[in-house]
Write a protein that holds these residues in place. Sequence first.
Motif, PDB file in Angstrom:
ATOM      1  N   MET A  63       0.838  -1.167   0.000  1.00 48.46           N
ATOM      2  CA  MET A  63       0.000   0.000   0.000  1.00 48.46           C
ATOM      3  C   MET A  63       0.884   1.231   0.000  1.00 48.46           C
ATOM      4  N   THR A  64       0.706   2.059  -0.973  1.00 51.30           N
ATOM      5  CA  THR A  64       1.511   3.260  -1.109  1.00 51.30           C
ATOM      6  C   THR A  64       0.740   4.442  -0.548  1.00 51.30           C
ATOM      7  N   CYS A  65       1.477   5.391   0.029  1.00 55.58           N
ATOM      8  CA  CYS A  65       0.879   6.585   0.622  1.00 55.58           C
ATOM      9  C   CYS A  65       0.946   7.707  -0.406  1.00 55.58           C
ATOM     10  N   THR A  66      -0.132   8.399  -0.546  1.00 51.91           N
ATOM     11  CA  THR A  66      -0.147   9.529  -1.458  1.00 51.91           C
ATOM     12  C   THR A  66       0.379  10.754  -0.720  1.00 51.91           C
ATOM     13  N   GLU A  67       0.694  11.781  -1.491  1.00 50.90           N
ATOM     14  CA  GLU A  67       1.193  13.035  -0.902  1.00 50.90           C
ATOM     15  C   GLU A  67       0.138  13.680  -0.015  1.00 50.90           C
ATOM     16  N   ALA A  68      -1.097  13.622  -0.407  1.00 53.48           N
ATOM     17  CA  ALA A  68      -2.173  14.215   0.379  1.00 53.48           C
ATOM     18  C   ALA A  68      -2.308  13.499   1.725  1.00 53.48           C
ATOM     19  N   TYR A  69      -2.176  12.174   1.734  1.00 56.59           N
ATOM     20  CA  TYR A  69      -2.282  11.407   2.981  1.00 56.59           C
ATOM     21  C   TYR A  69      -1.115  11.718   3.910  1.00 56.59           C
ATOM     22  N   LYS A  70       0.108  11.847   3.351  1.00 54.54           N
ATOM     23  CA  LYS A  70       1.284  12.205   4.161  1.00 54.54           C
ATOM     24  C   LYS A  70       1.104  13.597   4.759  1.00 54.54           C
ATOM     25  N   GLU A  71       0.537  14.512   3.972  1.00 51.47           N
ATOM     26  CA  GLU A  71       0.309  15.873   4.465  1.00 51.47           C
ATOM     27  C   GLU A  71      -0.740  15.858   5.572  1.00 51.47           C
ATOM     28  N   HIS A  72      -1.771  15.049   5.427  1.00 50.75           N
ATOM     29  CA  HIS A  72      -2.816  14.919   6.448  1.00 50.75           C
ATOM     30  C   HIS A  72      -2.229  14.374   7.762  1.00 50.75           C
ATOM     31  N   ILE A  73      -1.371  13.353   7.676  1.00 52.78           N
ATOM     32  CA  ILE A  73      -0.731  12.780   8.868  1.00 52.78           C
ATOM     33  C   ILE A  73       0.154  13.823   9.544  1.00 52.78           C
ATOM     34  N   MET A  74       0.915  14.596   8.777  1.00 56.13           N
ATOM     35  CA  MET A  74       1.798  15.615   9.339  1.00 56.13           C
ATOM     36  C   MET A  74       0.981  16.691  10.074  1.00 56.13           C
ATOM     37  N   TYR A  75      -0.120  17.173   9.459  1.00 58.86           N
ATOM     38  CA  TYR A  75      -0.957  18.175  10.099  1.00 58.86           C
ATOM     39  C   TYR A  75      -1.635  17.620  11.359  1.00 58.86           C
ATOM     40  N   SER A  76      -2.079  16.387  11.312  1.00 50.96           N
ATOM     41  CA  SER A  76      -2.704  15.770  12.487  1.00 50.96           C
ATOM     42  C   SER A  76      -1.696  15.636  13.627  1.00 50.96           C
ATOM     43  N   PHE A  77      -0.499  15.200  13.316  1.00 49.34           N
ATOM     44  CA  PHE A  77       0.543  15.060  14.339  1.00 49.34           C
ATOM     45  C   PHE A  77       0.908  16.422  14.920  1.00 49.34           C
ATOM     46  N   ASN A  78       1.065  17.433  14.066  1.00 47.66           N
ATOM     47  CA  ASN A  78       1.390  18.781  14.555  1.00 47.66           C
ATOM     48  C   ASN A  78       0.275  19.313  15.465  1.00 47.66           C
ATOM     49  N   GLY A  79      -0.982  19.068  15.072  1.00 43.58           N
ATOM     50  CA  GLY A  79      -2.100  19.495  15.904  1.00 43.58           C
ATOM     51  C   GLY A  79      -2.089  18.787  17.249  1.00 43.58           C
ATOM     52  N   PHE A  80      -1.816  17.489  17.254  1.00 49.22           N
ATOM     53  CA  PHE A  80      -1.725  16.712  18.492  1.00 49.22           C
ATOM     54  C   PHE A  80      -0.621  17.268  19.388  1.00 49.22           C
ATOM     55  N   CYS A  81       0.548  17.550  18.804  1.00 47.13           N
ATOM     56  CA  CYS A  81       1.671  18.092  19.587  1.00 47.13           C
ATOM     57  C   CYS A  81       1.316  19.442  20.186  1.00 47.13           C
ATOM     58  N   ILE A  82       0.624  20.282  19.446  1.00 46.05           N
ATOM     59  CA  ILE A  82       0.236  21.605  19.956  1.00 46.05           C
ATOM     60  C   ILE A  82      -0.713  21.448  21.141  1.00 46.05           C
ATOM     61  N   VAL A  83      -1.670  20.535  21.049  1.00 48.91           N
ATOM     62  CA  VAL A  83      -2.614  20.313  22.150  1.00 48.91           C
ATOM     63  C   VAL A  83      -1.884  19.780  23.380  1.00 48.91           C
ATOM     64  N   VAL A  84      -0.971  18.825  23.190  1.00 50.43           N
ATOM     65  CA  VAL A  84      -0.229  18.260  24.313  1.00 50.43           C
ATOM     66  C   VAL A  84       0.623  19.328  24.982  1.00 50.43           C
ATOM     67  N   ILE A  85       1.312  20.135  24.191  1.00 51.54           N
ATOM     68  CA  ILE A  85       2.165  21.189  24.754  1.00 51.54           C
ATOM     69  C   ILE A  85       1.323  22.227  25.488  1.00 51.54           C
ATOM     70  N   ARG A  86       0.154  22.581  24.937  1.00 44.30           N
ATOM     71  CA  ARG A  86      -0.714  23.567  25.577  1.00 44.30           C
ATOM     72  C   ARG A  86      -1.176  23.053  26.950  1.00 44.30           C
ATOM     73  N   TYR A  87      -1.631  21.800  27.021  1.00 44.38           N
ATOM     74  CA  TYR A  87      -2.098  21.256  28.299  1.00 44.38           C
ATOM     75  C   TYR A  87      -0.940  21.041  29.288  1.00 44.38           C
ATOM     76  N   ALA A  88       0.220  20.717  28.791  1.00 49.78           N
ATOM     77  CA  ALA A  88       1.386  20.599  29.674  1.00 49.78           C
ATOM     78  C   ALA A  88       1.724  21.961  30.273  1.00 49.78           C
ATOM     79  N   ALA A  89       1.635  23.030  29.466  1.00 54.00           N
ATOM     80  CA  ALA A  89       1.900  24.376  29.971  1.00 54.00           C
ATOM     81  C   ALA A  89       0.851  24.785  31.002  1.00 54.00           C
ATOM     82  N   ILE A  90      -0.422  24.448  30.735  1.00 65.78           N
ATOM     83  CA  ILE A  90      -1.487  24.785  31.689  1.00 65.78           C
ATOM     84  C   ILE A  90      -1.269  24.042  33.007  1.00 65.78           C
ATOM     85  N   ASN A  91      -0.912  22.760  32.947  1.00 61.46           N
ATOM     86  CA  ASN A  91      -0.649  21.985  34.168  1.00 61.46           C
ATOM     87  C   ASN A  91       0.545  22.538  34.938  1.00 61.46           C
TER      88      ASN A  91
END
Length: 147
Positions: free
Chosen positions: A1-29
């Motif tokens: 199964m090959t990954c398309t460019e759009a799918y790789k971009e979607h994974i990168m944006y999802s991961f970046n969003g997850f990291c931002i949420v984790v960092i925000r809650y870590a800062a609040i804690n």
Amino acid sequence: MTCTEAYKEHIMYSFNGFCIVVIRYAAINAWRDRNRRRQREISFEYLTEEKFYPLNTSDEALKSPYEQYPVTICGQTITLTNGELAAALLSLPEKKREVIYLYFFGNYTQREIGEIYGNGKSTVWHHLHSALQMLQEEMEVLLHGEP
């Protein structure tokens, strides 16, 4: 199964969003923990001014809480914290005092003390034994007022 460019971009944006949420809650804690710690802390100014505990760097804390009684035996000064023991030790004859000092404070063996005084080991044992008996009797007199 090959990954398309759009799918790789979607994974990168999802991961970046997850990291931002984790960092925000870590800062609040971290901010909440710091505020809780500040509420529990007491400042040095409060301790020194309100409770009158002066901060100093004197040698008062290093001093012994006991009175000290210096006793000189064999040219060496030893410091005792028991006044009765110091008085009883000073009441002994000079030779018995020296034998006690050499045995208990100088860490000499009975044989070595005998060589210093030209006596045998049994004679040194006799001097030690009689000196300890005299110390015990003198301590009883000093502590209780009766032999």
